[in-house]
Design a protein around this motif. Structure first.
Motif, PDB file in Angstrom:
ATOM      1  N   ALA A  11      31.029 -21.895 -32.658  1.00  0.00           N
ATOM      2  CA  ALA A  11      30.085 -22.940 -32.229  1.00  0.00           C
ATOM      3  C   ALA A  11      28.933 -22.344 -31.440  1.00  0.00           C
ATOM      4  CB  ALA A  11      30.841 -23.985 -31.383  1.00  0.00           C
ATOM      5  N   THR A  12      29.293 -21.392 -30.552  1.00  0.00           N
ATOM      6  CA  THR A  12      28.222 -20.721 -29.780  1.00  0.00           C
ATOM      7  C   THR A  12      27.285 -19.966 -30.700  1.00  0.00           C
ATOM      8  OG1 THR A  12      29.712 -20.523 -27.888  1.00  0.00           O
ATOM      9  CG2 THR A  12      27.771 -19.114 -27.907  1.00  0.00           C
ATOM     10  N   ARG A  13      27.924 -19.238 -31.674  1.00  0.00           N
ATOM     11  CA  ARG A  13      27.091 -18.477 -32.630  1.00  0.00           C
ATOM     12  C   ARG A  13      26.192 -19.405 -33.422  1.00  0.00           C
ATOM     13  NH1 ARG A  13      30.215 -16.387 -37.636  1.00  0.00           N
ATOM     14  NH2 ARG A  13      30.068 -18.661 -37.920  1.00  0.00           N
ATOM     15  N   ASN A  14      26.770 -20.476 -33.933  1.00  0.00           N
ATOM     16  CA  ASN A  14      25.949 -21.415 -34.722  1.00  0.00           C
ATOM     17  C   ASN A  14      24.848 -22.024 -33.882  1.00  0.00           C
ATOM     18  OD1 ASN A  14      27.559 -20.935 -36.951  1.00  0.00           O
ATOM     19  ND2 ASN A  14      28.955 -22.666 -36.506  1.00  0.00           N
ATOM     20  N   GLY A  15      25.182 -22.252 -32.593  1.00  0.00           N
ATOM     21  CA  GLY A  15      24.135 -22.791 -31.716  1.00  0.00           C
ATOM     22  C   GLY A  15      23.008 -21.800 -31.543  1.00  0.00           C
ATOM     23  N   ILE A  16      23.415 -20.491 -31.398  1.00  0.00           N
ATOM     24  CA  ILE A  16      22.373 -19.455 -31.258  1.00  0.00           C
ATOM     25  C   ILE A  16      21.551 -19.356 -32.538  1.00  0.00           C
ATOM     26  CG2 ILE A  16      22.008 -16.984 -30.941  1.00  0.00           C
ATOM     27  CD1 ILE A  16      24.480 -16.987 -29.142  1.00  0.00           C
ATOM     28  N   TYR A  17      22.264 -19.377 -33.699  1.00  0.00           N
ATOM     29  CA  TYR A  17      21.533 -19.342 -34.970  1.00  0.00           C
ATOM     30  C   TYR A  17      20.572 -20.530 -35.108  1.00  0.00           C
ATOM     31  CZ  TYR A  17      24.330 -15.530 -36.886  1.00  0.00           C
ATOM     32  OH  TYR A  17      24.916 -14.321 -37.125  1.00  0.00           O
ATOM     33  N   ALA A  18      21.069 -21.682 -34.747  1.00  0.00           N
ATOM     34  CA  ALA A  18      20.215 -22.877 -34.888  1.00  0.00           C
ATOM     35  C   ALA A  18      19.004 -22.793 -33.973  1.00  0.00           C
ATOM     36  CB  ALA A  18      21.040 -24.131 -34.560  1.00  0.00           C
ATOM     37  N   GLU A  19      19.268 -22.293 -32.734  1.00  0.00           N
ATOM     38  CA  GLU A  19      18.127 -22.169 -31.797  1.00  0.00           C
ATOM     39  C   GLU A  19      17.129 -21.152 -32.315  1.00  0.00           C
ATOM     40  OE1 GLU A  19      17.338 -21.148 -27.068  1.00  0.00           O
ATOM     41  OE2 GLU A  19      19.380 -21.132 -27.914  1.00  0.00           O
ATOM     42  N   ALA A  20      17.713 -19.985 -32.858  1.00  0.00           N
ATOM     43  CA  ALA A  20      16.798 -18.958 -33.378  1.00  0.00           C
ATOM     44  C   ALA A  20      16.042 -19.475 -34.601  1.00  0.00           C
ATOM     45  CB  ALA A  20      17.597 -17.707 -33.738  1.00  0.00           C
ATOM     46  N   PHE A  21      16.733 -20.234 -35.473  1.00  0.00           N
ATOM     47  CA  PHE A  21      16.056 -20.784 -36.651  1.00  0.00           C
ATOM     48  C   PHE A  21      14.961 -21.757 -36.246  1.00  0.00           C
ATOM     49  CE2 PHE A  21      15.746 -24.037 -39.964  1.00  0.00           C
ATOM     50  CZ  PHE A  21      15.397 -23.251 -41.054  1.00  0.00           C
ATOM     51  N   GLY A  22      15.208 -22.480 -35.204  1.00  0.00           N
ATOM     52  CA  GLY A  22      14.197 -23.436 -34.758  1.00  0.00           C
ATOM     53  C   GLY A  22      12.992 -22.744 -34.176  1.00  0.00           C
ATOM     54  N   ARG A  23      13.179 -21.591 -33.561  1.00  0.00           N
ATOM     55  CA  ARG A  23      12.029 -20.895 -32.984  1.00  0.00           C
ATOM     56  C   ARG A  23      11.211 -20.174 -34.042  1.00  0.00           C
ATOM     57  NH1 ARG A  23      14.508 -18.024 -27.516  1.00  0.00           N
ATOM     58  NH2 ARG A  23      15.022 -19.982 -26.385  1.00  0.00           N
ATOM     59  N   ASP A  24      11.862 -19.501 -35.026  1.00  0.00           N
ATOM     60  CA  ASP A  24      11.121 -18.749 -36.049  1.00  0.00           C
ATOM     61  C   ASP A  24      11.887 -18.840 -37.357  1.00  0.00           C
ATOM     62  OD1 ASP A  24       9.611 -17.065 -37.533  1.00  0.00           O
ATOM     63  OD2 ASP A  24       9.614 -15.400 -36.091  1.00  0.00           O
ATOM     64  N   PRO A  25      11.631 -19.841 -38.160  1.00  0.00           N
ATOM     65  CA  PRO A  25      12.376 -20.024 -39.424  1.00  0.00           C
ATOM     66  C   PRO A  25      12.214 -18.860 -40.379  1.00  0.00           C
ATOM     67  CG  PRO A  25      11.263 -22.040 -38.789  1.00  0.00           C
ATOM     68  CD  PRO A  25      10.747 -20.992 -37.870  1.00  0.00           C
ATOM     69  N   GLU A  26      11.013 -18.260 -40.416  1.00  0.00           N
ATOM     70  CA  GLU A  26      10.789 -17.170 -41.361  1.00  0.00           C
ATOM     71  C   GLU A  26      11.622 -15.935 -40.989  1.00  0.00           C
ATOM     72  OE1 GLU A  26       6.687 -16.344 -41.701  1.00  0.00           O
ATOM     73  OE2 GLU A  26       6.168 -18.314 -42.573  1.00  0.00           O
ATOM     74  N   PHE A  27      11.632 -15.595 -39.705  1.00  0.00           N
ATOM     75  CA  PHE A  27      12.425 -14.435 -39.281  1.00  0.00           C
ATOM     76  C   PHE A  27      13.912 -14.686 -39.519  1.00  0.00           C
ATOM     77  CE2 PHE A  27      14.800 -12.135 -36.033  1.00  0.00           C
ATOM     78  CZ  PHE A  27      14.412 -10.838 -36.338  1.00  0.00           C
ATOM     79  N   PHE A  28      14.342 -15.918 -39.306  1.00  0.00           N
ATOM     80  CA  PHE A  28      15.748 -16.250 -39.556  1.00  0.00           C
ATOM     81  C   PHE A  28      16.100 -16.071 -41.028  1.00  0.00           C
ATOM     82  CE2 PHE A  28      19.062 -19.332 -40.538  1.00  0.00           C
ATOM     83  CZ  PHE A  28      20.062 -18.887 -39.678  1.00  0.00           C
ATOM     84  N   ALA A  29      15.181 -16.520 -41.908  1.00  0.00           N
ATOM     85  CA  ALA A  29      15.414 -16.369 -43.347  1.00  0.00           C
ATOM     86  C   ALA A  29      15.452 -14.898 -43.734  1.00  0.00           C
ATOM     87  CB  ALA A  29      14.348 -17.116 -44.138  1.00  0.00           C
ATOM     88  N   PHE A  30      14.606 -14.097 -43.088  1.00  0.00           N
ATOM     89  CA  PHE A  30      14.571 -12.669 -43.389  1.00  0.00           C
ATOM     90  C   PHE A  30      15.882 -11.990 -42.998  1.00  0.00           C
ATOM     91  CE2 PHE A  30      13.584  -8.366 -41.839  1.00  0.00           C
ATOM     92  CZ  PHE A  30      13.210  -7.780 -43.037  1.00  0.00           C
ATOM     93  N   THR A  31      16.352 -12.270 -41.792  1.00  0.00           N
ATOM     94  CA  THR A  31      17.599 -11.635 -41.358  1.00  0.00           C
ATOM     95  C   THR A  31      18.772 -12.088 -42.204  1.00  0.00           C
ATOM     96  OG1 THR A  31      17.911 -13.365 -39.687  1.00  0.00           O
ATOM     97  CG2 THR A  31      16.776 -11.353 -38.985  1.00  0.00           C
ATOM     98  N   ARG A  32      18.740 -13.365 -42.608  1.00  0.00           N
ATOM     99  CA  ARG A  32      19.826 -13.834 -43.454  1.00  0.00           C
ATOM    100  C   ARG A  32      19.811 -13.127 -44.800  1.00  0.00           C
ATOM    101  NH1 ARG A  32      22.365 -18.632 -42.129  1.00  0.00           N
ATOM    102  NH2 ARG A  32      23.620 -18.114 -43.957  1.00  0.00           N
ATOM    103  N   SER A  33      18.639 -12.853 -45.316  1.00  0.00           N
ATOM    104  CA  SER A  33      18.526 -12.145 -46.596  1.00  0.00           C
ATOM    105  C   SER A  33      19.035 -10.719 -46.468  1.00  0.00           C
ATOM    106  CB  SER A  33      17.066 -12.145 -47.071  1.00  0.00           C
ATOM    107  OG  SER A  33      16.635 -13.472 -47.308  1.00  0.00           O
ATOM    108  N   LEU A  34      18.664 -10.041 -45.374  1.00  0.00           N
ATOM    109  CA  LEU A  34      19.153  -8.681 -45.187  1.00  0.00           C
ATOM    110  C   LEU A  34      20.676  -8.636 -45.087  1.00  0.00           C
ATOM    111  CD1 LEU A  34      16.541  -7.201 -42.648  1.00  0.00           C
ATOM    112  CD2 LEU A  34      16.664  -6.881 -45.127  1.00  0.00           C
ATOM    113  N   THR A  35      21.224  -9.617 -44.406  1.00  0.00           N
ATOM    114  CA  THR A  35      22.690  -9.681 -44.307  1.00  0.00           C
ATOM    115  C   THR A  35      23.311  -9.889 -45.676  1.00  0.00           C
ATOM    116  OG1 THR A  35      22.536 -10.576 -42.063  1.00  0.00           O
ATOM    117  CG2 THR A  35      24.611 -10.887 -43.219  1.00  0.00           C
ATOM    118  N   SER A  36      22.693 -10.720 -46.482  1.00  0.00           N
ATOM    119  CA  SER A  36      23.201 -10.958 -47.838  1.00  0.00           C
ATOM    120  C   SER A  36      23.115  -9.700 -48.679  1.00  0.00           C
ATOM    121  CB  SER A  36      22.406 -12.085 -48.494  1.00  0.00           C
ATOM    122  OG  SER A  36      22.546 -13.283 -47.762  1.00  0.00           O
ATOM    123  N   TYR A  37      21.978  -8.941 -48.550  1.00  0.00           N
ATOM    124  CA  TYR A  37      21.856  -7.676 -49.283  1.00  0.00           C
ATOM    125  C   TYR A  37      22.982  -6.704 -48.884  1.00  0.00           C
ATOM    126  CZ  TYR A  37      17.119  -9.278 -50.397  1.00  0.00           C
ATOM    127  OH  TYR A  37      16.052  -9.988 -50.822  1.00  0.00           O
TER     128      TYR A  37
END
Length: 292
Positions: A234-260
């Motif tokens: 829950a804490t992690r998801n909260g951090i992810y959600a907060e980070a996604f809310g601040r910079d959606p593009e950077f969040f999408a980028f990091t998620r893509s790198l993790t997927s790679y």
């Protein structure tokens, strides 16, 4: 000369008669003076005694305390368990006249045989009225006193006093020893088996308690770990959600790198997809993909 020759033999006969009429009683002896087999005098004190020569004779008896060791005797106590018993008795002559009348000319030897029969009867009667455990115990003083008292009453008719009786041996017959040892061994083995069974039962209880404790501790730890993991997620998801809310593009980028990283793990990874798949958008273009 003829007178002297007659006087000397007469004097010699008188002296011989006087000497033959005198006897000495030792302090260890008791003496009867008999005349034709009949008791004429009793001499129990030490000193000098007199008798009629050629008519009376002296019979000497031991005045000390004598010992008698009986032959092994088989008895059956109250619980029908046969035992072999040896006894030692101490006795003395207290009535010379009764003793002489009872044993006759055989003296101490005949008295020993009769006392042994009296003693054996007393042993059988006393030991036959008690269980074998009491006979085999270390404290048999009361039994020995009973045997002594009973033997003493019966031996008084012989003119003797039974001073003491001791049981020197009380054992099982030889033919019963093997069976007794086997029974003792079986009892010890049964006791050992009972102890082993009780030990196994106690070990089983301890083992079951330990297993239950392990299960309880494991369940509690798993429960706590799940709670902690849920809170962490829950804490992690909260951090992810907060980070996604601040910079959606950077969040999408990091998620893509993790997927790679996850997709290309291993030394021989293969992925089959269309060239224009959006999955490799960050690999084939310098521009970030449009935010959805």
């Amino acid at each position: 000369m003829n007178k002297s020759a007659m006087i000397l033999p007469a004097v010699a006969l008188v002296v011989a008669g006087i000497l033959s009429s005198i006897f000495i009683v030792d302090e260890r002896e008791k003496v009867l003076v008999l005349q034709f087999g009949q008791v004429k005098a009793v001499k129990e004190e030490p000193g000098i005694g007199f008798k009629v020569p050629l008519i009376q004779n002296v019979v000497r008896y031991d005045g000390r305390i004598l010992g008698l060791l009986t032959q092994p005797l088989e008895v059956t106590p109250l619980d029908d368990r046969r035992l072999v018993v040896d006894a030692f008795a101490r006795w003395r002559i207290v009535d010379l006249v009764a003793f002489r009348e009872s044993v006759g000319t055989e003296g101490v030897r005949a008295a020993q045989a009769r006392i042994e029969r009296i003693l054996n009867a007393a042993i059988r009667e006393v030991l036959g009225a008690v269980p074998s455990q009491r006979v085999l115990s270390e404290d048999r003083t009361s039994l020995m006193n009973l045997i002594r008292d009973q033997a003493r009453r019966q031996a008084l008719s012989l003119g003797v006093d039974v001073v003491d009786v001791r049981l020197t041996r009380t054992d099982l017959p030889e033919q019963n020893l093997a069976a007794t040892y086997a029974r003792m061994r079986a009892e010890r083995e049964r006791e050992a088996a009972d102890e082993v069974a009780r030990g196994n039962e106690a070990a089983q209880r301890v083992r079951a308690s330990a297993d239950r404790t392990v299960v309880e501790l494991t369940s509690q730890a798993r429960k706590e770990s799940e709670v902690i993991r849920g809170e962490a997620d829950a804490t992690r998801n909260g951090i992810y959600a907060e980070a996604f809310g601040r910079d959606p593009e950077f969040f999408a980028f990091t998620r893509s790198l993790t997927s790679y990283q996850r997709a290309l793990q291993g030394s021989n990874s293969s992925i089959v997809m269309q060239p224009d798949s959006q999955f490799f958008e960050y690999l084939r273009s310098d521009q970030p993909p449009a935010a959805p």
